[in-house]
Structures are given as C-alpha cells and as structure tokens.
Design an enzyme around this catalytic site. Structure first.
Site, PDB file in Angstrom:
ATOM      1  N   GLY A  16       0.841  -1.205   0.000  1.00 15.75           N
ATOM      2  CA  GLY A  16       0.000   0.000   0.000  1.00 15.75           C
ATOM      3  C   GLY A  16       0.871   1.248   0.000  1.00 15.75           C
ATOM      4  NE  ARG A  84       0.445 -18.328  -2.479  1.00 15.34           N
ATOM      5  CZ  ARG A  84      -0.749 -17.813  -2.469  1.00 15.34           C
ATOM      6  NH1 ARG A  84      -0.936 -16.517  -2.407  1.00 15.34           N
ATOM      7  NH2 ARG A  84      -1.810 -18.610  -2.487  1.00 15.34           N
ATOM      8  CG  ASP A 120       3.598  -7.241   7.099  1.00 15.84           C
ATOM      9  OD1 ASP A 120       3.134  -6.593   6.137  1.00 15.84           O
ATOM     10  OD2 ASP A 120       2.880  -7.908   7.866  1.00 15.84           O
ATOM     11  N   GLY A 121       4.823  -7.289   4.060  1.00 20.20           N
ATOM     12  CA  GLY A 121       4.707  -8.105   2.844  1.00 20.20           C
ATOM     13  C   GLY A 121       5.923  -7.895   1.951  1.00 20.20           C
ATOM     14  CB  THR A 122       7.428  -4.748   0.649  1.00 20.82           C
ATOM     15  OG1 THR A 122       6.175  -4.330   0.112  1.00 20.82           O
ATOM     16  CG2 THR A 122       8.553  -4.315  -0.254  1.00 20.82           C
ATOM     17  CB  THR A 142       3.279   0.283   7.157  1.00 23.01           C
ATOM     18  OG1 THR A 142       1.903   0.149   7.560  1.00 23.01           O
ATOM     19  CG2 THR A 142       4.148  -0.096   8.337  1.00 23.01           C
ATOM     20  CG  ASP A 144      -1.087  -0.629   8.858  1.00 27.01           C
ATOM     21  OD1 ASP A 144      -1.933   0.277   8.745  1.00 27.01           O
ATOM     22  OD2 ASP A 144      -1.006  -1.580   8.063  1.00 27.01           O
ATOM     23  CG  ASP A 146       2.120  -3.481  10.994  1.00 31.96           C
ATOM     24  OD1 ASP A 146       2.950  -2.925  10.236  1.00 31.96           O
ATOM     25  OD2 ASP A 146       1.201  -4.187  10.573  1.00 31.96           O
ATOM     26  NE  ARG A 179     -26.301  14.013  15.409  1.00 30.43           N
ATOM     27  CZ  ARG A 179     -26.439  14.520  14.203  1.00 30.43           C
ATOM     28  NH1 ARG A 179     -25.389  14.945  13.527  1.00 30.43           N
ATOM     29  NH2 ARG A 179     -27.631  14.602  13.650  1.00 30.43           N
ATOM     30  CG  MET A 186      -7.236   2.444   7.101  1.00 34.58           C
ATOM     31  SD  MET A 186      -6.281   2.724   5.577  1.00 34.58           S
ATOM     32  CE  MET A 186      -7.487   2.280   4.339  1.00 34.58           C
ATOM     33  NE  ARG A 188      -1.525  -4.999   7.897  1.00 38.36           N
ATOM     34  CZ  ARG A 188      -0.534  -5.780   7.509  1.00 38.36           C
ATOM     35  NH1 ARG A 188      -0.753  -6.640   6.549  1.00 38.36           N
ATOM     36  NH2 ARG A 188       0.652  -5.709   8.039  1.00 38.36           N
ATOM     37  CD  GLN A 291      -7.155   6.551   8.474  1.00 38.06           C
ATOM     38  OE1 GLN A 291      -6.883   6.273   9.612  1.00 38.06           O
ATOM     39  NE2 GLN A 291      -7.954   5.801   7.722  1.00 38.06           N
TER      40      GLN A 291
HETATM   41  O1  F6P Z   1      -1.372  -1.522   5.482  1.00 36.62           O
HETATM   42  C1  F6P Z   1      -1.859  -0.266   5.146  1.00 36.62           C
HETATM   43  C2  F6P Z   1      -3.354  -0.269   5.039  1.00 36.62           C
HETATM   44  O2  F6P Z   1      -3.793   1.036   4.718  1.00 36.62           O
HETATM   45  C3  F6P Z   1      -4.087  -0.802   6.251  1.00 36.62           C
HETATM   46  O3  F6P Z   1      -4.159   0.129   7.298  1.00 36.62           O
HETATM   47  C4  F6P Z   1      -5.404  -1.180   5.654  1.00 36.62           C
HETATM   48  O4  F6P Z   1      -6.039  -2.178   6.402  1.00 36.62           O
HETATM   49  C5  F6P Z   1      -5.036  -1.694   4.281  1.00 36.62           C
HETATM   50  O5  F6P Z   1      -3.767  -1.142   3.986  1.00 36.62           O
HETATM   51  C6  F6P Z   1      -6.010  -1.330   3.184  1.00 36.62           C
HETATM   52  O6  F6P Z   1      -5.597  -1.947   2.003  1.00 36.62           O
HETATM   53  P1  F6P Z   1      -6.163  -1.561   0.565  1.00 36.62           P
HETATM   54  O7  F6P Z   1      -5.477  -0.311   0.121  1.00 36.62           O
HETATM   55  O8  F6P Z   1      -5.819  -2.741  -0.267  1.00 36.62           O
HETATM   56  O9  F6P Z   1      -7.634  -1.337   0.713  1.00 36.62           O
END
Ligand code: F6P
Length: 365
Positions: A16, A84, A120-122, A142, A144, A146, A179, A186, A188, A291
């Site tokens: 992302g 993959r 983490d994926g990359t 990221t 996130d 994380d 309210r 976001m 994850r 975001q």
């Molecule tokens: O990892 C970054 C992130 O924005 C997460 O916070 C979110 O869950 C995910 O990517 C959204 O992914 P996509 O852009 O594929 O909807």
C-alpha cells in the site's frame, strides 16, 4: 579483498502507498548518483514491474520536486508477489513462482542491489530475494507502524496527523448536536494509529485490537461523561478492534492479494450498538484511504530522507540484507529476517496506553 561497491542500484515501492515514499525515492537516487556516482533504476508498480521487466532509469533531476508529494512516482501494487505471482484465467486465479524472471531482469540491467521500500509483505519478499542471492536493503514503510526493529515507520506520522485533524473536526459537530461520534481509522491488526490519533485528538474512548472491548464498558464511559455535563463523546476505533470473545470485522476478501483480508465496518457495528443501548444519537465516520493520501508531514519527510540515504550508505558498504530502522534518534540497521519475524503490536500495558488512561480515556475494557 573487500567486495566492489555496486555501480548500479534499483529501487522498488511495493504494498500500500503512504506519504513519504517519494521522499525515500528522492533520497535514494540523489545519494546514489550524487554521493557514489552509481546509476539508479526505479521499478514500476512494485513487484509486478519487477517480474514484467518495467524498469526506469533515473537522472538526478528526475527526482527533483517530489519531496512533498504523496503516493509514489513509481506506482505500487499490493497484489504482486514474485514468489506467488497471480495469473488470472477466466474466473480462476492461480499462482506461480516468477522470481527468477525478476532476478534475470535485474541482471540484464546490471542492477547489483535493490532497495525495497515497503511493509511486512514487501520486506518478506525482500527476505526471500536475499535467500536467492539478491543484494537487498529494506526501508520500513507503513501507516500501520507495525514493523519490528524500528521505533517508527515513515508514513505513520502523516496518517496520525490526518486522523487527528478529523477527530478535531468531529469534536465541534459532536458538541453542537450532543452526539456520540465514532471515527474508524486504519491500522490493520495493530492499534498504533487509533492510539496516536485518539491521544492527540482527545478521544474519550479508544478501541484497539490489542485490548478487546466490552459494549457495557463503553456505554458506562459515555454515561459518566453525560453525568459530568459532557453531552457528547468521541470514540476512535481501529479497524481491527474486536469485542471480548469476538472477531474482527472483515470488509472484503481479496483472493489474489498476499494479505487476503481487508478489515472495516467495526465503527458502524459499534455506533449501532451504542445508539440501541443508550438512545443517544450516534454517527460514524470512516476515514479510509484519506489517511494514506496527501503530503507527508515534516517528520515523515525527514525520516524518509534519513532512511533513503542510509539505505544507499549500506549498499556502498556492501552491507546487504538489512532493513534501516530508527532507534531513539539514531538510524540503526537490523537483519531483515528479524524485522518480519513478528508484527509489532501495541503492548496493552505500554506507556502510551497508560498515558491515555491517566487522562481519563477508556479502552472499553
Ligand atoms: O497496510 C496499510 C493499510 O492502509 C491498512 O491500514 C489497511 O487495512 C489496508 O492497507 C487497506 O488496504 P487496501 O489499500 O488494499 O484497501
């Protein structure tokens, strides 16, 4: 004899997008060309371009004027893993290992080291490429936040800033209408973003995946505020938040993506439950990809620039297989394997959580 310094390097942005990617690309290319007289190539659209042989040679001026620009000038993909690689035939998706094609593309251009910018994926892909003999250096990206082996990833500060601005804006409308406003952010499986924006924006309730919530605890907090004369409340909820004994809310399953689950929807679930339980008018705002868009903050521009330059310094020292990270004020490289070993989640007893609790914030527990 020490190994020869690489003369040609590549840079890829994958997964992302997030603010600061261009700042890293700029730093990598300027340092490579300006400091070390290397040639620098960019890979288009992440590891899709790596396999499909879509490389772009950069000049020094190609990366001028992009420091403050969001997104990535190279394009990215969070669906293409060379090990993959998805193939769509009619409605069916199959996967095949096409990493050798990507490596052959690097060799054909004489690219001796590859800077992999991602989450983490990359970085897991970078680790696998390392195992196949590719000289890689990782840069942690990221919103996130994380990733292990770094105190913070670039992109996170910008995302917190966007989410905080949203919480500020929701405060005024929540106050006017008496309210409950639920804002879903976001992150994850990690609650860093919700925690950051919740503290910075003064959220009354912060819900994160690491601390499962109970509806009655949230309602109790709202009731206490009402009793104390505050006729509105702000709830910042991470997309991965879940009730005690319950599951995260999955918005979508994307079959050809390495991480197939897309979270989302918990904000609405909570808003409906609160309205039913308390009778207080409740609204939900989902910030989503806002975001990830727009200009990086000054903090992220500086961090991204430090990461990018240090990645090339490592390459120039032939110190491959590392991810650059920041520890305190220092840029410290770590083994890429350690960075992807496990996700860095919010420790429920961390000082940030305790800080929020000290100012009266509820975590719904
Ligand atoms: O990892 C970054 C992130 O924005 C997460 O916070 C979110 O869950 C995910 O990517 C959204 O992914 P996509 O852009 O594929 O909807």
């Amino acid at each position: 004899m020490s190994p020869a310094i690489p003369k040609t390097i590549g840079v890829v942005t994958a997964g992302g997008d997030c603010p600061g990617l261009n700042a890293v690309i700029r730093a990598v290319v300027k340092t490579a060309i300006g400091q070390y007289q290397m040639d620098a190539y960019g890979v288009e659209d992440g590891f899709q371009g790596f396999v499909e042989n879509r490389f772009r040679k950069f000049s020094y001026t190609d990366v001028s004027g992009i420091l403050d620009r969001g997104g990535t000038i190279l394009g990215t993909s969070n669906r293409h893993n060379p090990f993959r690689f998805p193939r769509k035939a009619r409605d069916e998706i199959t996967f095949e290992d096409r990493s050798d094609e990507g490596i052959a593309n690097l060799e054909a251009l004489g690219i001796e080291a590859l800077v992999c910018i991602g989450g983490d994926g990359t970085l897991s892909i970078a680790r696998e490429l390392k195992e196949k003999g590719v000289n890689v250096v990782g840069v942690p990206k990221t919103i996130d936040n994380d990733l292990a082996e770094t105190d913070v990833t670039f992109g996170f500060d910008s995302a917190v800033s966007v989410a905080t601005d949203a919480v500020d804006r929701l405060h005024t409308t929540a106050q006017s209408h008496h309210r409950v406003m639920v804002v879903e952010v976001m992150g994850r499986y990690a609650g860093w973003l919700a925690l950051g924006a919740g503290i910075a924006g003064g959220g009354d309730v912060i819900l994160i995946p690491e601390i499962p919530y109970r509806l009655e605890k949230i309602c109790r907090k709202l009731w206490e505020r009402e009793k104390g004369g505050s006729r509105f409340s702000i709830i910042v909820v991470a997309e991965g938040a879940k009730p005690e004994g319950g599951e995260m809310v999955v918005k979508k399953v994307i079959k050809d993506s390495p991480d197939t689950l897309r979270l989302g929807g918990v904000g609405k679930v909570i808003a409906d439950e609160i309205e039913d339980a308390t009778g207080t008018e409740t609204r939900v705002t989902v910030l989503g990809h806002l975001q990830r868009g727009g200009s990086p903050t000054a903090f992220d521009r500086i961090l991204a620039t430090r990461f990018g330059t240090e990645a090339v310094n490592l390459i120039a020292k032939c110190d491959f297989g590392k991810m650059v990270g920041i520890r305190g004020q220092e840029i410290v490289p770590a083994e890429i394997e350690k960075a992807v070993e496990e996700q860095r989640l919010v420790p429920p007893d961390s000082s940030l959580v305790r800080t929020a609790r000290s100012v009266g914030t509820s975590f719904g527990d």
